[in-house]
Structure formats: C-alpha cells, structure tokens
Design a protein around this motif. Sequence first.
Motif, PDB file in Angstrom:
ATOM      1  N   ASN A  45       0.817  -1.215   0.000  1.00  0.00           N
ATOM      2  CA  ASN A  45       0.000   0.000   0.000  1.00  0.00           C
ATOM      3  C   ASN A  45       0.851   1.267   0.000  1.00  0.00           C
ATOM      4  O   ASN A  45       0.582   2.220   0.726  1.00  0.00           O
ATOM      5  CB  ASN A  45      -0.972   0.016   1.189  1.00  0.00           C
ATOM      6  N   GLY A  46       1.934   1.248  -0.788  1.00  0.00           N
ATOM      7  CA  GLY A  46       2.798   2.422  -0.911  1.00  0.00           C
ATOM      8  C   GLY A  46       3.771   2.635   0.231  1.00  0.00           C
ATOM      9  O   GLY A  46       4.554   3.578   0.225  1.00  0.00           O
ATOM     10  N   LYS A  47       3.768   1.757   1.227  1.00  0.00           N
ATOM     11  CA  LYS A  47       4.670   1.884   2.373  1.00  0.00           C
ATOM     12  C   LYS A  47       5.730   0.794   2.306  1.00  0.00           C
ATOM     13  O   LYS A  47       5.406  -0.390   2.159  1.00  0.00           O
ATOM     14  CB  LYS A  47       3.877   1.767   3.684  1.00  0.00           C
TER      15      LYS A  47
END
Length: 183
Positions: A45-47
């Motif tokens: 999730n983009g992390k």
Amino acid sequence: MKNIFSILKFTLLIVVLFAVVYPLAVYGIAQFAPNQGKGETISVNGKVVGYQKIGQKFDKSNYFWGRPSAVDYNAAGSGGSNKAADNKEYLALVQKRIDTFLIVHPYLRKSEIPADMVTASGSGLDPNISPQGALIQVKRIAKERKLPEEKVKALVESKINTAVVGPSTVNVLELNVALDALK
C-alpha cells in the motif's frame, strides 16, 4: 620545510580524492542502479515494509520464520557467530533452536528440520530459507490463521525461486507479505 609542504599537499590531494571525488562517483553510478542504489524494497500500500535482500526478524507464530541471525538481523553489524561447528557453545545454541522449533512444531521430528531453520547464515542477514524450511511451517501457520493447509502450501510453492545454479529458495519477507494478502 620543503618535505612538510609536499606531505601536506599529498595529504590534501588524498583527502579530496577519497572523501569527495570517490563518494560522489559512487553516488553518481548508483543513480543508474534499481531504486537509485537504495536497495530493492518491498512495499505494501505504498509503504516500504522491508528490503528484498536483507533478512528480517519474524517470530510471531502466524508468520513464516526465517533463518536465525547471529546479529539479530542488524544490517549495520552483519556477521556470523564465527564459532566452529564442534564448538560446545555453538552446539548448545543450535540444540536450543531445535528444541524451540520442536515445541512450536510438535508434529515434526528432529530429523525433519532443515539445517537452515536452526543455523545462522554467514552474514546473519539471509532473507531466504529453503523450500523445505517453509513447507514444514505450513501446518502451524494454517492453524494460526485458520486457513486450509493446502492454500498455505500452494502459496509457499508459488513463492519458490528456482535458481539456475544452487539451491531453490523462498524469500521470507515476500512470502509473509503474500500471506497477509491471502483472504
């Protein structure tokens, strides 16, 4: 006095060369590497959750465990135990790891535990385990996560990296990220 001036000029040249020019050259070359030389990261999730080539500690029973680490997965201090295979301290540590593994996996016999699950790698940062090391954990994880064993086993089998040369491996972080994505 002439020698001192020559030595100071040489020292200044070496300092500029190795403290300025060389680091800038390495940094410039790294800009052409994947992720601009910052390592191959794995994101959810983009992390960023970790690095693909550096092992991480997973000790919760609902995750696949990686190889033990002699440096507690500290990338700044990578290294092995440097103890001989017949060292009494080392043998006691390996036996303790075996005993712990058998407590959490009571369905196994000592002879079924692959060596990579109870011995640390030379760097202490190995991100991979053997397919056998992952497969013997399937039962525990399926039970903890209330998933069918076949589904967890299929996930492991889909994450096996078959090498052209050398043994097949499973990246533990990639496997655990995929495990979290299972519904």
